[in-house]
Design a protein around this motif. Structure first.
Motif, mmCIF file in Angstrom:
data_model
loop_
_atom_site.group_PDB
_atom_site.id
_atom_site.type_symbol
_atom_site.label_atom_id
_atom_site.label_comp_id
_atom_site.label_asym_id
_atom_site.label_seq_id
_atom_site.Cartn_x
_atom_site.Cartn_y
_atom_site.Cartn_z
ATOM 1 N N GLN A 64 0.826 -1.206 0.000
ATOM 2 C CA GLN A 64 0.000 0.000 0.000
ATOM 3 C C GLN A 64 0.863 1.260 0.000
ATOM 4 O OE1 GLN A 64 -0.303 -2.555 2.116
ATOM 5 N NE2 GLN A 64 -2.386 -3.337 1.970
ATOM 6 N N LEU A 65 1.931 1.260 0.797
ATOM 7 C CA LEU A 65 2.822 2.416 0.819
ATOM 8 C C LEU A 65 3.507 2.581 -0.529
ATOM 9 C CD1 LEU A 65 4.311 4.746 2.233
ATOM 10 C CD2 LEU A 65 6.013 3.071 2.958
ATOM 11 N N MET A 66 4.008 1.491 -1.066
ATOM 12 C CA MET A 66 4.726 1.578 -2.341
ATOM 13 C C MET A 66 3.790 2.002 -3.471
ATOM 14 S SD MET A 66 7.739 1.230 -1.392
ATOM 15 C CE MET A 66 8.475 1.413 -2.995
ATOM 16 N N ALA A 67 2.503 1.678 -3.369
ATOM 17 C CA ALA A 67 1.541 2.081 -4.397
ATOM 18 C C ALA A 67 1.328 3.588 -4.399
ATOM 19 C CB ALA A 67 0.215 1.359 -4.197
ATOM 20 N N THR A 68 1.569 4.240 -3.260
ATOM 21 C CA THR A 68 1.398 5.695 -3.196
ATOM 22 C C THR A 68 2.599 6.445 -3.766
ATOM 23 O OG1 THR A 68 2.324 5.921 -0.968
ATOM 24 C CG2 THR A 68 -0.055 5.500 -1.141
ATOM 25 N N VAL A 69 3.706 5.758 -3.942
ATOM 26 C CA VAL A 69 4.914 6.389 -4.481
ATOM 27 C C VAL A 69 4.812 6.383 -6.000
ATOM 28 C CG1 VAL A 69 7.431 6.284 -4.633
ATOM 29 C CG2 VAL A 69 6.281 5.645 -2.510
ATOM 30 N N LYS A 70 4.422 7.511 -6.557
ATOM 31 C CA LYS A 70 4.258 7.625 -8.013
ATOM 32 C C LYS A 70 5.592 7.828 -8.717
ATOM 33 C CE LYS A 70 -0.191 7.523 -7.533
ATOM 34 N NZ LYS A 70 -0.713 6.244 -7.206
ATOM 35 N N ASP A 71 6.471 8.574 -8.070
ATOM 36 C CA ASP A 71 7.759 8.904 -8.680
ATOM 37 C C ASP A 71 8.849 8.547 -7.679
ATOM 38 O OD1 ASP A 71 9.916 9.971 -10.009
ATOM 39 O OD2 ASP A 71 9.207 12.049 -9.937
ATOM 40 N N PRO A 72 9.800 7.684 -8.050
ATOM 41 C CA PRO A 72 10.886 7.327 -7.127
ATOM 42 C C PRO A 72 11.658 8.537 -6.602
ATOM 43 C CG PRO A 72 10.903 5.858 -9.009
ATOM 44 C CD PRO A 72 9.883 6.924 -9.303
ATOM 45 N N ALA A 73 11.669 9.609 -7.350
ATOM 46 C CA ALA A 73 12.356 10.826 -6.899
ATOM 47 C C ALA A 73 11.671 11.405 -5.662
ATOM 48 C CB ALA A 73 12.397 11.866 -8.018
ATOM 49 N N ASP A 74 10.346 11.231 -5.547
ATOM 50 C CA ASP A 74 9.631 11.705 -4.357
ATOM 51 C C ASP A 74 10.118 10.969 -3.111
ATOM 52 O OD1 ASP A 74 8.131 13.445 -5.892
ATOM 53 O OD2 ASP A 74 6.423 12.060 -6.066
#
Length: 131
Positions: A64-74
């Motif tokens: 769920q957390l990784m799904a919220t990360v749209k851009d690895p730079a964020d």
């Protein structure tokens, strides 16, 4: 009528007994779950905050957390902000507990919430861990 009341009373007793067994099961397993989830939270917090390594975070992150990360730079920016605290110097351990929710017909859900205080080279922080 008397026979119907006896059957109804028997059904009520059976339902009550099943509820008692279910609650006992949850309470018994909940104590072990608290101990196990606290140990996991403490290990995860120390591993991630020791050097603020992004891989340590992503290795332990929920889907769920990784799904919220749209851009690895964020993610890199967030970990970079945490790195400004410096490495972990003192960890006081976490406080919190785990909860088991039983929902019909979907099954059981286990959640855990812990908060920990930590000291770093450049300040202190309260770290919240949720799963």
């Amino acid at each position: 009528m008397k026979k119907a009341l006896m059957i109804f009373g028997g059904l009520c007793a059976a339902v009550f007994l099943l509820l008692v067994i279910l609650i006992s099961f949850i309470v018994y397993n909940g104590r072990g779950l608290d101990k196990e989830s606290k140990a996991y939270a403490d290990a995860a917090i120390v591993a991630i905050a020791s050097q603020w390594n992004e891989k340590d975070l992503t290795d332990r992150a929920s889907p769920q957390l990784m799904a919220t990360v749209k851009d690895p730079a964020d993610l890199d920016r967030v970990v970079g902000m945490w790195r400004m605290l410096g490495p972990l110097r003192k960890y006081d351990g976490s406080k919190g507990d785990a909860h088991i929710g039983v929902f019909w017909p979907s099954g059981k859900t286990i959640t855990a919430v812990y908060v920990a205080r930590a000291e770093f080279d450049h300040g202190s922080a309260m770290i919240s861990y949720r799963s």
